[in-house]
Design a protein around this motif. Structure first.
Motif, PDB file in Angstrom:
ATOM      1  N   VAL A   1       5.752  -0.291  11.362  1.00  0.00           N
ATOM      2  CA  VAL A   1       6.875  -1.035  10.765  1.00  0.00           C
ATOM      3  C   VAL A   1       6.453  -1.501   9.369  1.00  0.00           C
ATOM      4  N   GLU A   2       6.894  -0.769   8.370  1.00  0.00           N
ATOM      5  CA  GLU A   2       6.474  -1.042   6.999  1.00  0.00           C
ATOM      6  C   GLU A   2       6.872  -2.439   6.502  1.00  0.00           C
ATOM      7  N   PRO A   3       8.052  -2.994   6.884  1.00  0.00           N
ATOM      8  CA  PRO A   3       8.349  -4.361   6.441  1.00  0.00           C
ATOM      9  C   PRO A   3       7.268  -5.367   6.818  1.00  0.00           C
ATOM     10  N   LEU A   4       6.639  -5.189   7.973  1.00  0.00           N
ATOM     11  CA  LEU A   4       5.546  -6.089   8.332  1.00  0.00           C
ATOM     12  C   LEU A   4       4.367  -5.948   7.376  1.00  0.00           C
ATOM     13  N   ARG A   5       4.108  -4.724   6.954  1.00  0.00           N
ATOM     14  CA  ARG A   5       3.009  -4.519   6.011  1.00  0.00           C
ATOM     15  C   ARG A   5       3.317  -5.195   4.676  1.00  0.00           C
ATOM     16  N   ARG A   6       4.587  -5.207   4.273  1.00  0.00           N
ATOM     17  CA  ARG A   6       4.943  -5.885   3.023  1.00  0.00           C
ATOM     18  C   ARG A   6       4.634  -7.381   3.110  1.00  0.00           C
ATOM     19  N   PHE A   7       4.883  -7.976   4.292  1.00  0.00           N
ATOM     20  CA  PHE A   7       4.543  -9.393   4.467  1.00  0.00           C
ATOM     21  C   PHE A   7       3.033  -9.584   4.523  1.00  0.00           C
TER      22      PHE A   7
ATOM     23  N   ASP B   1      -2.974  -1.580  -4.696  1.00  0.00           N
ATOM     24  CA  ASP B   1      -1.960  -2.617  -4.495  1.00  0.00           C
ATOM     25  C   ASP B   1      -0.915  -2.185  -3.474  1.00  0.00           C
ATOM     26  N   ASN B   2      -0.836  -0.876  -3.204  1.00  0.00           N
ATOM     27  CA  ASN B   2       0.113  -0.353  -2.223  1.00  0.00           C
ATOM     28  C   ASN B   2      -0.563   0.011  -0.913  1.00  0.00           C
ATOM     29  N   HIS B   3      -1.741  -0.539  -0.687  1.00  0.00           N
ATOM     30  CA  HIS B   3      -2.494  -0.216   0.518  1.00  0.00           C
ATOM     31  C   HIS B   3      -1.645  -0.465   1.767  1.00  0.00           C
ATOM     32  N   GLY B   4      -1.508   0.550   2.585  1.00  0.00           N
ATOM     33  CA  GLY B   4      -0.747   0.428   3.822  1.00  0.00           C
ATOM     34  C   GLY B   4       0.725   0.721   3.698  1.00  0.00           C
ATOM     35  N   LEU B   5       1.198   0.992   2.476  1.00  0.00           N
ATOM     36  CA  LEU B   5       2.605   1.347   2.309  1.00  0.00           C
ATOM     37  C   LEU B   5       2.784   2.858   2.412  1.00  0.00           C
ATOM     38  N   ILE B   6       4.006   3.257   2.735  1.00  0.00           N
ATOM     39  CA  ILE B   6       4.310   4.678   2.946  1.00  0.00           C
ATOM     40  C   ILE B   6       4.569   5.348   1.603  1.00  0.00           C
ATOM     41  N   LEU B   7       4.012   6.543   1.423  1.00  0.00           N
ATOM     42  CA  LEU B   7       4.204   7.311   0.201  1.00  0.00           C
ATOM     43  C   LEU B   7       5.624   7.865   0.155  1.00  0.00           C
ATOM     44  N   ARG B   8       6.287   7.708  -0.983  1.00  0.00           N
ATOM     45  CA  ARG B   8       7.669   8.158  -1.144  1.00  0.00           C
ATOM     46  C   ARG B   8       7.815   8.998  -2.401  1.00  0.00           C
TER      47      ARG B   8
ATOM     48  N   ALA C   1       0.607 -11.921   2.212  1.00  0.00           N
ATOM     49  CA  ALA C   1      -0.405 -12.822   2.756  1.00  0.00           C
ATOM     50  C   ALA C   1      -1.775 -12.550   2.164  1.00  0.00           C
ATOM     51  N   GLU C   2      -2.004 -11.332   1.717  1.00  0.00           N
ATOM     52  CA  GLU C   2      -3.270 -10.971   1.071  1.00  0.00           C
ATOM     53  C   GLU C   2      -3.274 -11.310  -0.413  1.00  0.00           C
ATOM     54  N   GLY C   3      -2.147 -11.854  -0.893  1.00  0.00           N
ATOM     55  CA  GLY C   3      -2.059 -12.223  -2.304  1.00  0.00           C
ATOM     56  C   GLY C   3      -1.755 -11.066  -3.214  1.00  0.00           C
ATOM     57  N   ARG C   4      -1.156 -10.013  -2.671  1.00  0.00           N
ATOM     58  CA  ARG C   4      -0.837  -8.822  -3.473  1.00  0.00           C
ATOM     59  C   ARG C   4       0.671  -8.634  -3.538  1.00  0.00           C
TER      60      ARG C   4
END
Length: 965
Positions: A724-730, A269-276, A734-737
């Motif tokens: 740009v992680e904010p774009l990945r959140r959008f 569900d966090n695919h493409g997000l940065i690990l923190r 869009a992927e329904g996640r």
């Protein structure tokens, strides 16, 4: 009596000189205004001013004709006839302000969102935004959404700043300078001075533009790329550099998010997000220990090739994702060249030149500095290659990602914030996290809950209701355009006319010619402004306009509040807004009334900002009145000196009050501040300490100095965001996640366009206009001698640009059988126009173009209805709709960048056919009645003092004649 036959070869231009700031374009150059007996006699550049060093262009020199223009408004106006006719009567200020106050007061008490307050190219947006926030309407923005928001937003999301007001090339050290889509408008004098310096030093200039004029004409190499394909060229250059290993790996590892770890598992569900970590800090793999560590940990050495398996999910670096994408053969010049109109060898050659300048000509500059991780450095590496770009790439529906790609290119070369490269101008750099989020919670009799405009970090920051409907009339910060950080001014009238997302009551415009050159679909917008419902009431019930001149938009106003000229009022070029800084020094400036506004026989004019101060007091807006309801400010000058945005921070940073006297940056208000600025020449410069001038985002010395100046309250070091992680959140939405889900009809488009790494996609109009039926791209450029429609009524500048033919490439000219003096019908999927044409050789073969904003509506601007601007001049705007045509789903989306909402002016595709010459350019709306009369056929310019001297000389000559035997 005998006259001295020797003429004075250097006469004094006046008996007094006053220094202020030009307003003939957005450069904000310093000017010396010479007066004779209190009247403007001559304008020249201020040689001490940090922006122009005495250089002044045709526009600035012609300011005298702007100030004395016959089109100047003379007093408040009330509409008496149908909208658009120009039938008006003059009113008193009390009557006009009384009408507006009553209307706005009712709205504020009942539904503040029904006021839509939008400003054009004003340079006081921190103030107009403050007023709108106090009123409580969510519907405020300036013109950036239809100008260059893609450039600004892409730069700030990627690296905390962009071109023009945010930064500039290192003119003294760069060896290779590359321009993308730049005409001679924004920042013109500094760029001309910089280009002259490059020419003196023998530096190379490469210009990428479909049209070879101005800067592009003096470049060593002109690259006539096909419009809308700049992004493909840039990504192909990235491919070449990465494939050759000619990128700055150390720079990427230390100062960018290239080594940050991404969730690389498509099932997560966090695919493409940065690990923190638990504190929310992004993690990198440390090369020394092989462990995951926070990016800002002291001593960490980030690994660009890091890999981590955690909680069952695989994580790889941003750099790995970049290599995987941009090394794809699809980006090779052999694949890209044919798509953009360039030979592949030329792309290879440009990439080699970039690498040669950045790495083979690199050198070290001594500078002792400490980075944000605590590591001390003795030098800074110079990368002498720099870039500049503007509306040519910004004004496309793929402009955000193209601008991002350009910023990625210069970062890969290690050429940002280093000697010879691109350097930020204070108060930038500022990462998006240092900016506010947008706000739109409107409640009766309450101020808005925060600033209107900001930088969303994900779907949670959108301005939509629980059903996903936009909260703003322009639909900014909605699912349709999530990162619309400057609003969508070009959509306001269309949406208000449709009542979508809700009806408004009052449209309040300042310095915005939305009934002519500042709107797409100009004919349609004029109809919308004048349209009525079945009961005969206007669909946009009330329109208030403030302008200095009798523009096309003035004729559509119900009430006109006349502004002064720029030589008659106070203005603040503020570090809170759009400053005039240079990389080594912050700076701000003022305008002040070098002459008193005089409109003999009429009610007179007032500076718009002071009018807003008055309205704020009449409406009892918070921040404009005290607890007893008494006005806080007498006028805008008083506001400039005494307002504090935060404790110790005001509109002007210079000459503030400190504990030991005058100080700069943080300090108490100073009621003599404007007098100090006037004595100082109208500006103030704040030198960046020598050890803080490079590597600003990571340099502790710069961060501390920025805090002392009040740019922010605590140090804000950050890394450049190649991803740009904010774009990945959008994208996830869009992927329904995730917790927020994008509307179904927008998901496919968002998934494609909101990529966190720069991509290219075809301009959106290409999906509607058949490239066979409409084979040509159509563009506009501002001429060097004019900036906006104001310049088109200037008596001197009209002699340079009185009409504007459509320029055709030679093959189109010859194939169409055109001859000198011919006209053409130009058609798009939205409409058609009939215009004069001319041939041009230095032009992309698939492109036609014209000068912007030359054409005028008959009767406007006090021009003769038979003036060439009205008879031969024209706008391409009639061919450009604010909405794209419906597709299979029946929906019509804004003709804008799907990420930022930037108006896609340059996506236009047309066909051109020779026609018989008409009586005048088409369309030709009915002439407006001028509320200021018509300009004289012969305009004479002479000060009263000069006229008196001339009369005295004539009298002396007559007396001498009488004495002659």
């Amino acid at each position: 009596m005998t006259r001295d036959p020797r003429p004075d070869l250097s006469p004094r231009p006046g008996d007094e000189t006053r220094k202020t700031t030009c307003y003939m374009c957005a450069c904000r150059c310093g000017i010396d205004v010479h007066l004779k007996a209190g009247e403007v006699a001559y304008i020249e550049g201020n040689r001490d001013h940090p922006v122009n060093r005495g250089v002044l262009c045709a526009k600035g020199s012609a300011g005298i004709m702007q100030h004395t223009s016959p089109a100047r408004l003379k007093g408040p106006l009330i509409r008496t006839g149908p909208r658009g006719t120009g039938e008006m009567r003059e009113a008193t200020w009390d009557e006009a302000l009384g009408i507006v106050t009553e209307r706005l007061g009712r709205l504020r008490h009942e539904a503040p969102e029904k006021l839509a307050f939008f400003t054009g190219r004003d340079q006081s947006q921190s103030f107009t935004g403050f007023w709108a926030q106090a009123f409580g309407t969510p519907n405020y923005a300036a013109h950036g959404g239809f100008c260059s928001v893609n450039m600004a937003a892409a730069g700030i999301y990627t690296m905390g700043g962009a071109f023009w007001e945010f930064g500039s090339p290192d003119w003294e050290r760069t060896e290779l300078f590359m321009l993308f889509g730049v005409a001679e408008d924004h920042d013109s004098n500094p760029i001309k001075m910089g280009l002259a310096r490059l020419k003196e030093r023998g530096a190379r200039i490469i210009a990428v533009n479909p049209i070879r004029t101005g800067y592009n004409a003096i470049a060593d190499d002109w690259v006539g790329v096909t419009p809308g394909t700049d992004g493909l060229l840039i990504l192909s250059l990235v491919h070449c550099l990465m494939r050759a290993g000619r990128i700055d790996l150390d720079y990427l590892a230390r100062w960018t998010n290239a080594p940050m770890l991404l969730d690389a598992d498509a099932k997560s569900d966090n695919h493409g997000l940065i690990l923190r970590d638990e504190a929310g800090r992004p993690l990198v793999m440390d090369r020394a220990t092989g462990k995951a560590m926070p990016f800002d940990a002291p001593g960490v050495r980030p690994d660009l090739n890091g890999r981590l398996r955690r909680a069952g999910w695989t994580h790889r670096t941003v750099f790995h994702a970049m290599a995987e994408r941009y090394l794809d053969p699809g980006y090779a010049p052999e694949a890209i060249g044919p798509r953009i109109g360039l030979p592949p060898a030329r792309i290879h050659a440009i990439a080699a030149e970039l690498a040669h300048a950045a790495f083979d000509k690199a050198f070290e500059v001594a500078q002792d500095w400490t980075d944000f991780r605590g590591e001390r450095h003795e030098t800074v590496t110079a990368r002498p290659v720099s870039f500049h770009a503007m509306r040519g790439i910004s004004a496309h529906s793929n402009g955000f990602q193209t601008a991002r790609a350009l910023h990625m290119l210069q970062i890969l070369l290690g050429a940002v914030e280093r000697p010879g490269g691109f350097r930020f101008k204070p108060p930038y750099p500022k990462p998006p996290e240092a900016h506010p989020r947008p706000h739109a919670s409107a409640q009766p009799d309450r101020p808005l809950d925060g600033p209107h405009l900001g930088f969303p970090q994900g779907p949670a920051d959108l301005l939509v209701d629980e059903a996903g409907r936009p909260l703003r009339i322009d639909k900014a910060f909605s699912w349709e355009n999530p990162l619309s950080v400057h609003g969508l001014m070009h959509m306001v009238i269309s949406n208000a006319h449709a009542g979508d997302p809700y009806p408004i009551d009052t449209l309040f415009l300042y310095m915005a010619n939305m009934a002519w050159n500042s709107s797409m679909n100009t004919s349609g917008v004029m109809e919308m402004l004048a349209d009525t419902d079945e009961d005969g009431a206007y669909r946009i019930p009330f329109v208030v306009v403030s302008d200095s001149y009798s523009s096309e938009m003035v004729a559509y106003a119900d009430v006109v509040l006349p502004d002064t000229t720029y030589l008659e009022r106070h203005d603040c070029i503020s570090l809170l807004d759009r400053p005039i800084s240079e990389p080594d020094a912050a700076a701000d400036a003022i305008r002040w009334p070098v002459v008193t506004p005089k409109r003999p026989g009429h009610e007179g004019v007032r500076g718009f900002q002071s009018v807003l101060i008055d309205l704020g007091a009449r409406l009892k807006l918070p921040g404009f009145v005290d607890d007893a309801g008494k006005p806080l400010y007498a006028d805008y000058a008083d506001y400039i000196q005494t307002h504090e945005r935060r404790p110790g921070i005001g509109p002007l940073a210079g000459f503030r009050l400190g504990e030991d006297g005058l100080t700069d940056g943080r300090g108490a208000p100073n009621e003599a501040q404007l007098d100090s600025y006037i004595r100082a020449g109208g500006f103030r410069v704040f030198e960046v300490p020598e050890g803080a001038r490079y590597m600003k985002p990571w340099n502790r010395a710069y961060q501390d100095w920025a805090v002392s100046m009040g740019f922010y309250d605590t140090p804000q070091p950050y890394l450049f965001q190649l991803y740009v992680e904010p774009l990945r959140r959008f994208q996830l939405a869009a992927e329904g996640r995730g917790p927020h889900r994008a509307p179904e009809h927008l998901r496919a488009r968002m998934a494609l366009t909101h990529d966190p790494l720069p991509i290219w996609y075809a301009p959106l109009e290409d999906g509607h206009a058949d490239p066979v039926g409409y084979p040509l791209h159509a563009l506009t450029q501002r001429p060097a001698a004019m900036y906006h429609s104001w310049g088109g009524q200037n008596a001197w500048l009209r002699q340079i640009h009185g009409d504007n033919p459509l320029f055709l490439p030679i093959p189109v000219w010859e194939d169409g059988g055109f001859a000198p003096g011919d006209w053409a019908r130009v058609s798009s999927i939205h409409g058609e126009i009939a215009v004069p044409v001319a041939p041009m050789a230095a032009l992309n073969p698939e492109t036609v173009w014209t000068w912007n904003a030359i054409g005028k509506r008959r009767g406007a601007w006090a021009l003769d209805p038979r003036a060439p601007e009205a008879v031969k001049g024209f706008l391409l705007n009639h061919l450009i709709h604010e909405l794209l045509p419906p597709k299979g789903d029946g929906l019509r989306w804004a003709n804008s960048d799907p990420i930022t909402g930037q108006a896609a002016w340059f996506d236009l595709r047309v066909k051109v056919e020779r026609v018989r010459r008409p009586a005048m350019s088409y369309p030709a709306p009915p002439a407006q009645r001028s509320p200021v009369g018509r300009a004289p056929k012969l305009l004479r310019r002479q000060t009263r003092a000069a006229a008196s001297a001339s009369a005295a000389a004539d009298a002396d000559a007559d007396a001498e004649k009488d004495e002659t035997p």
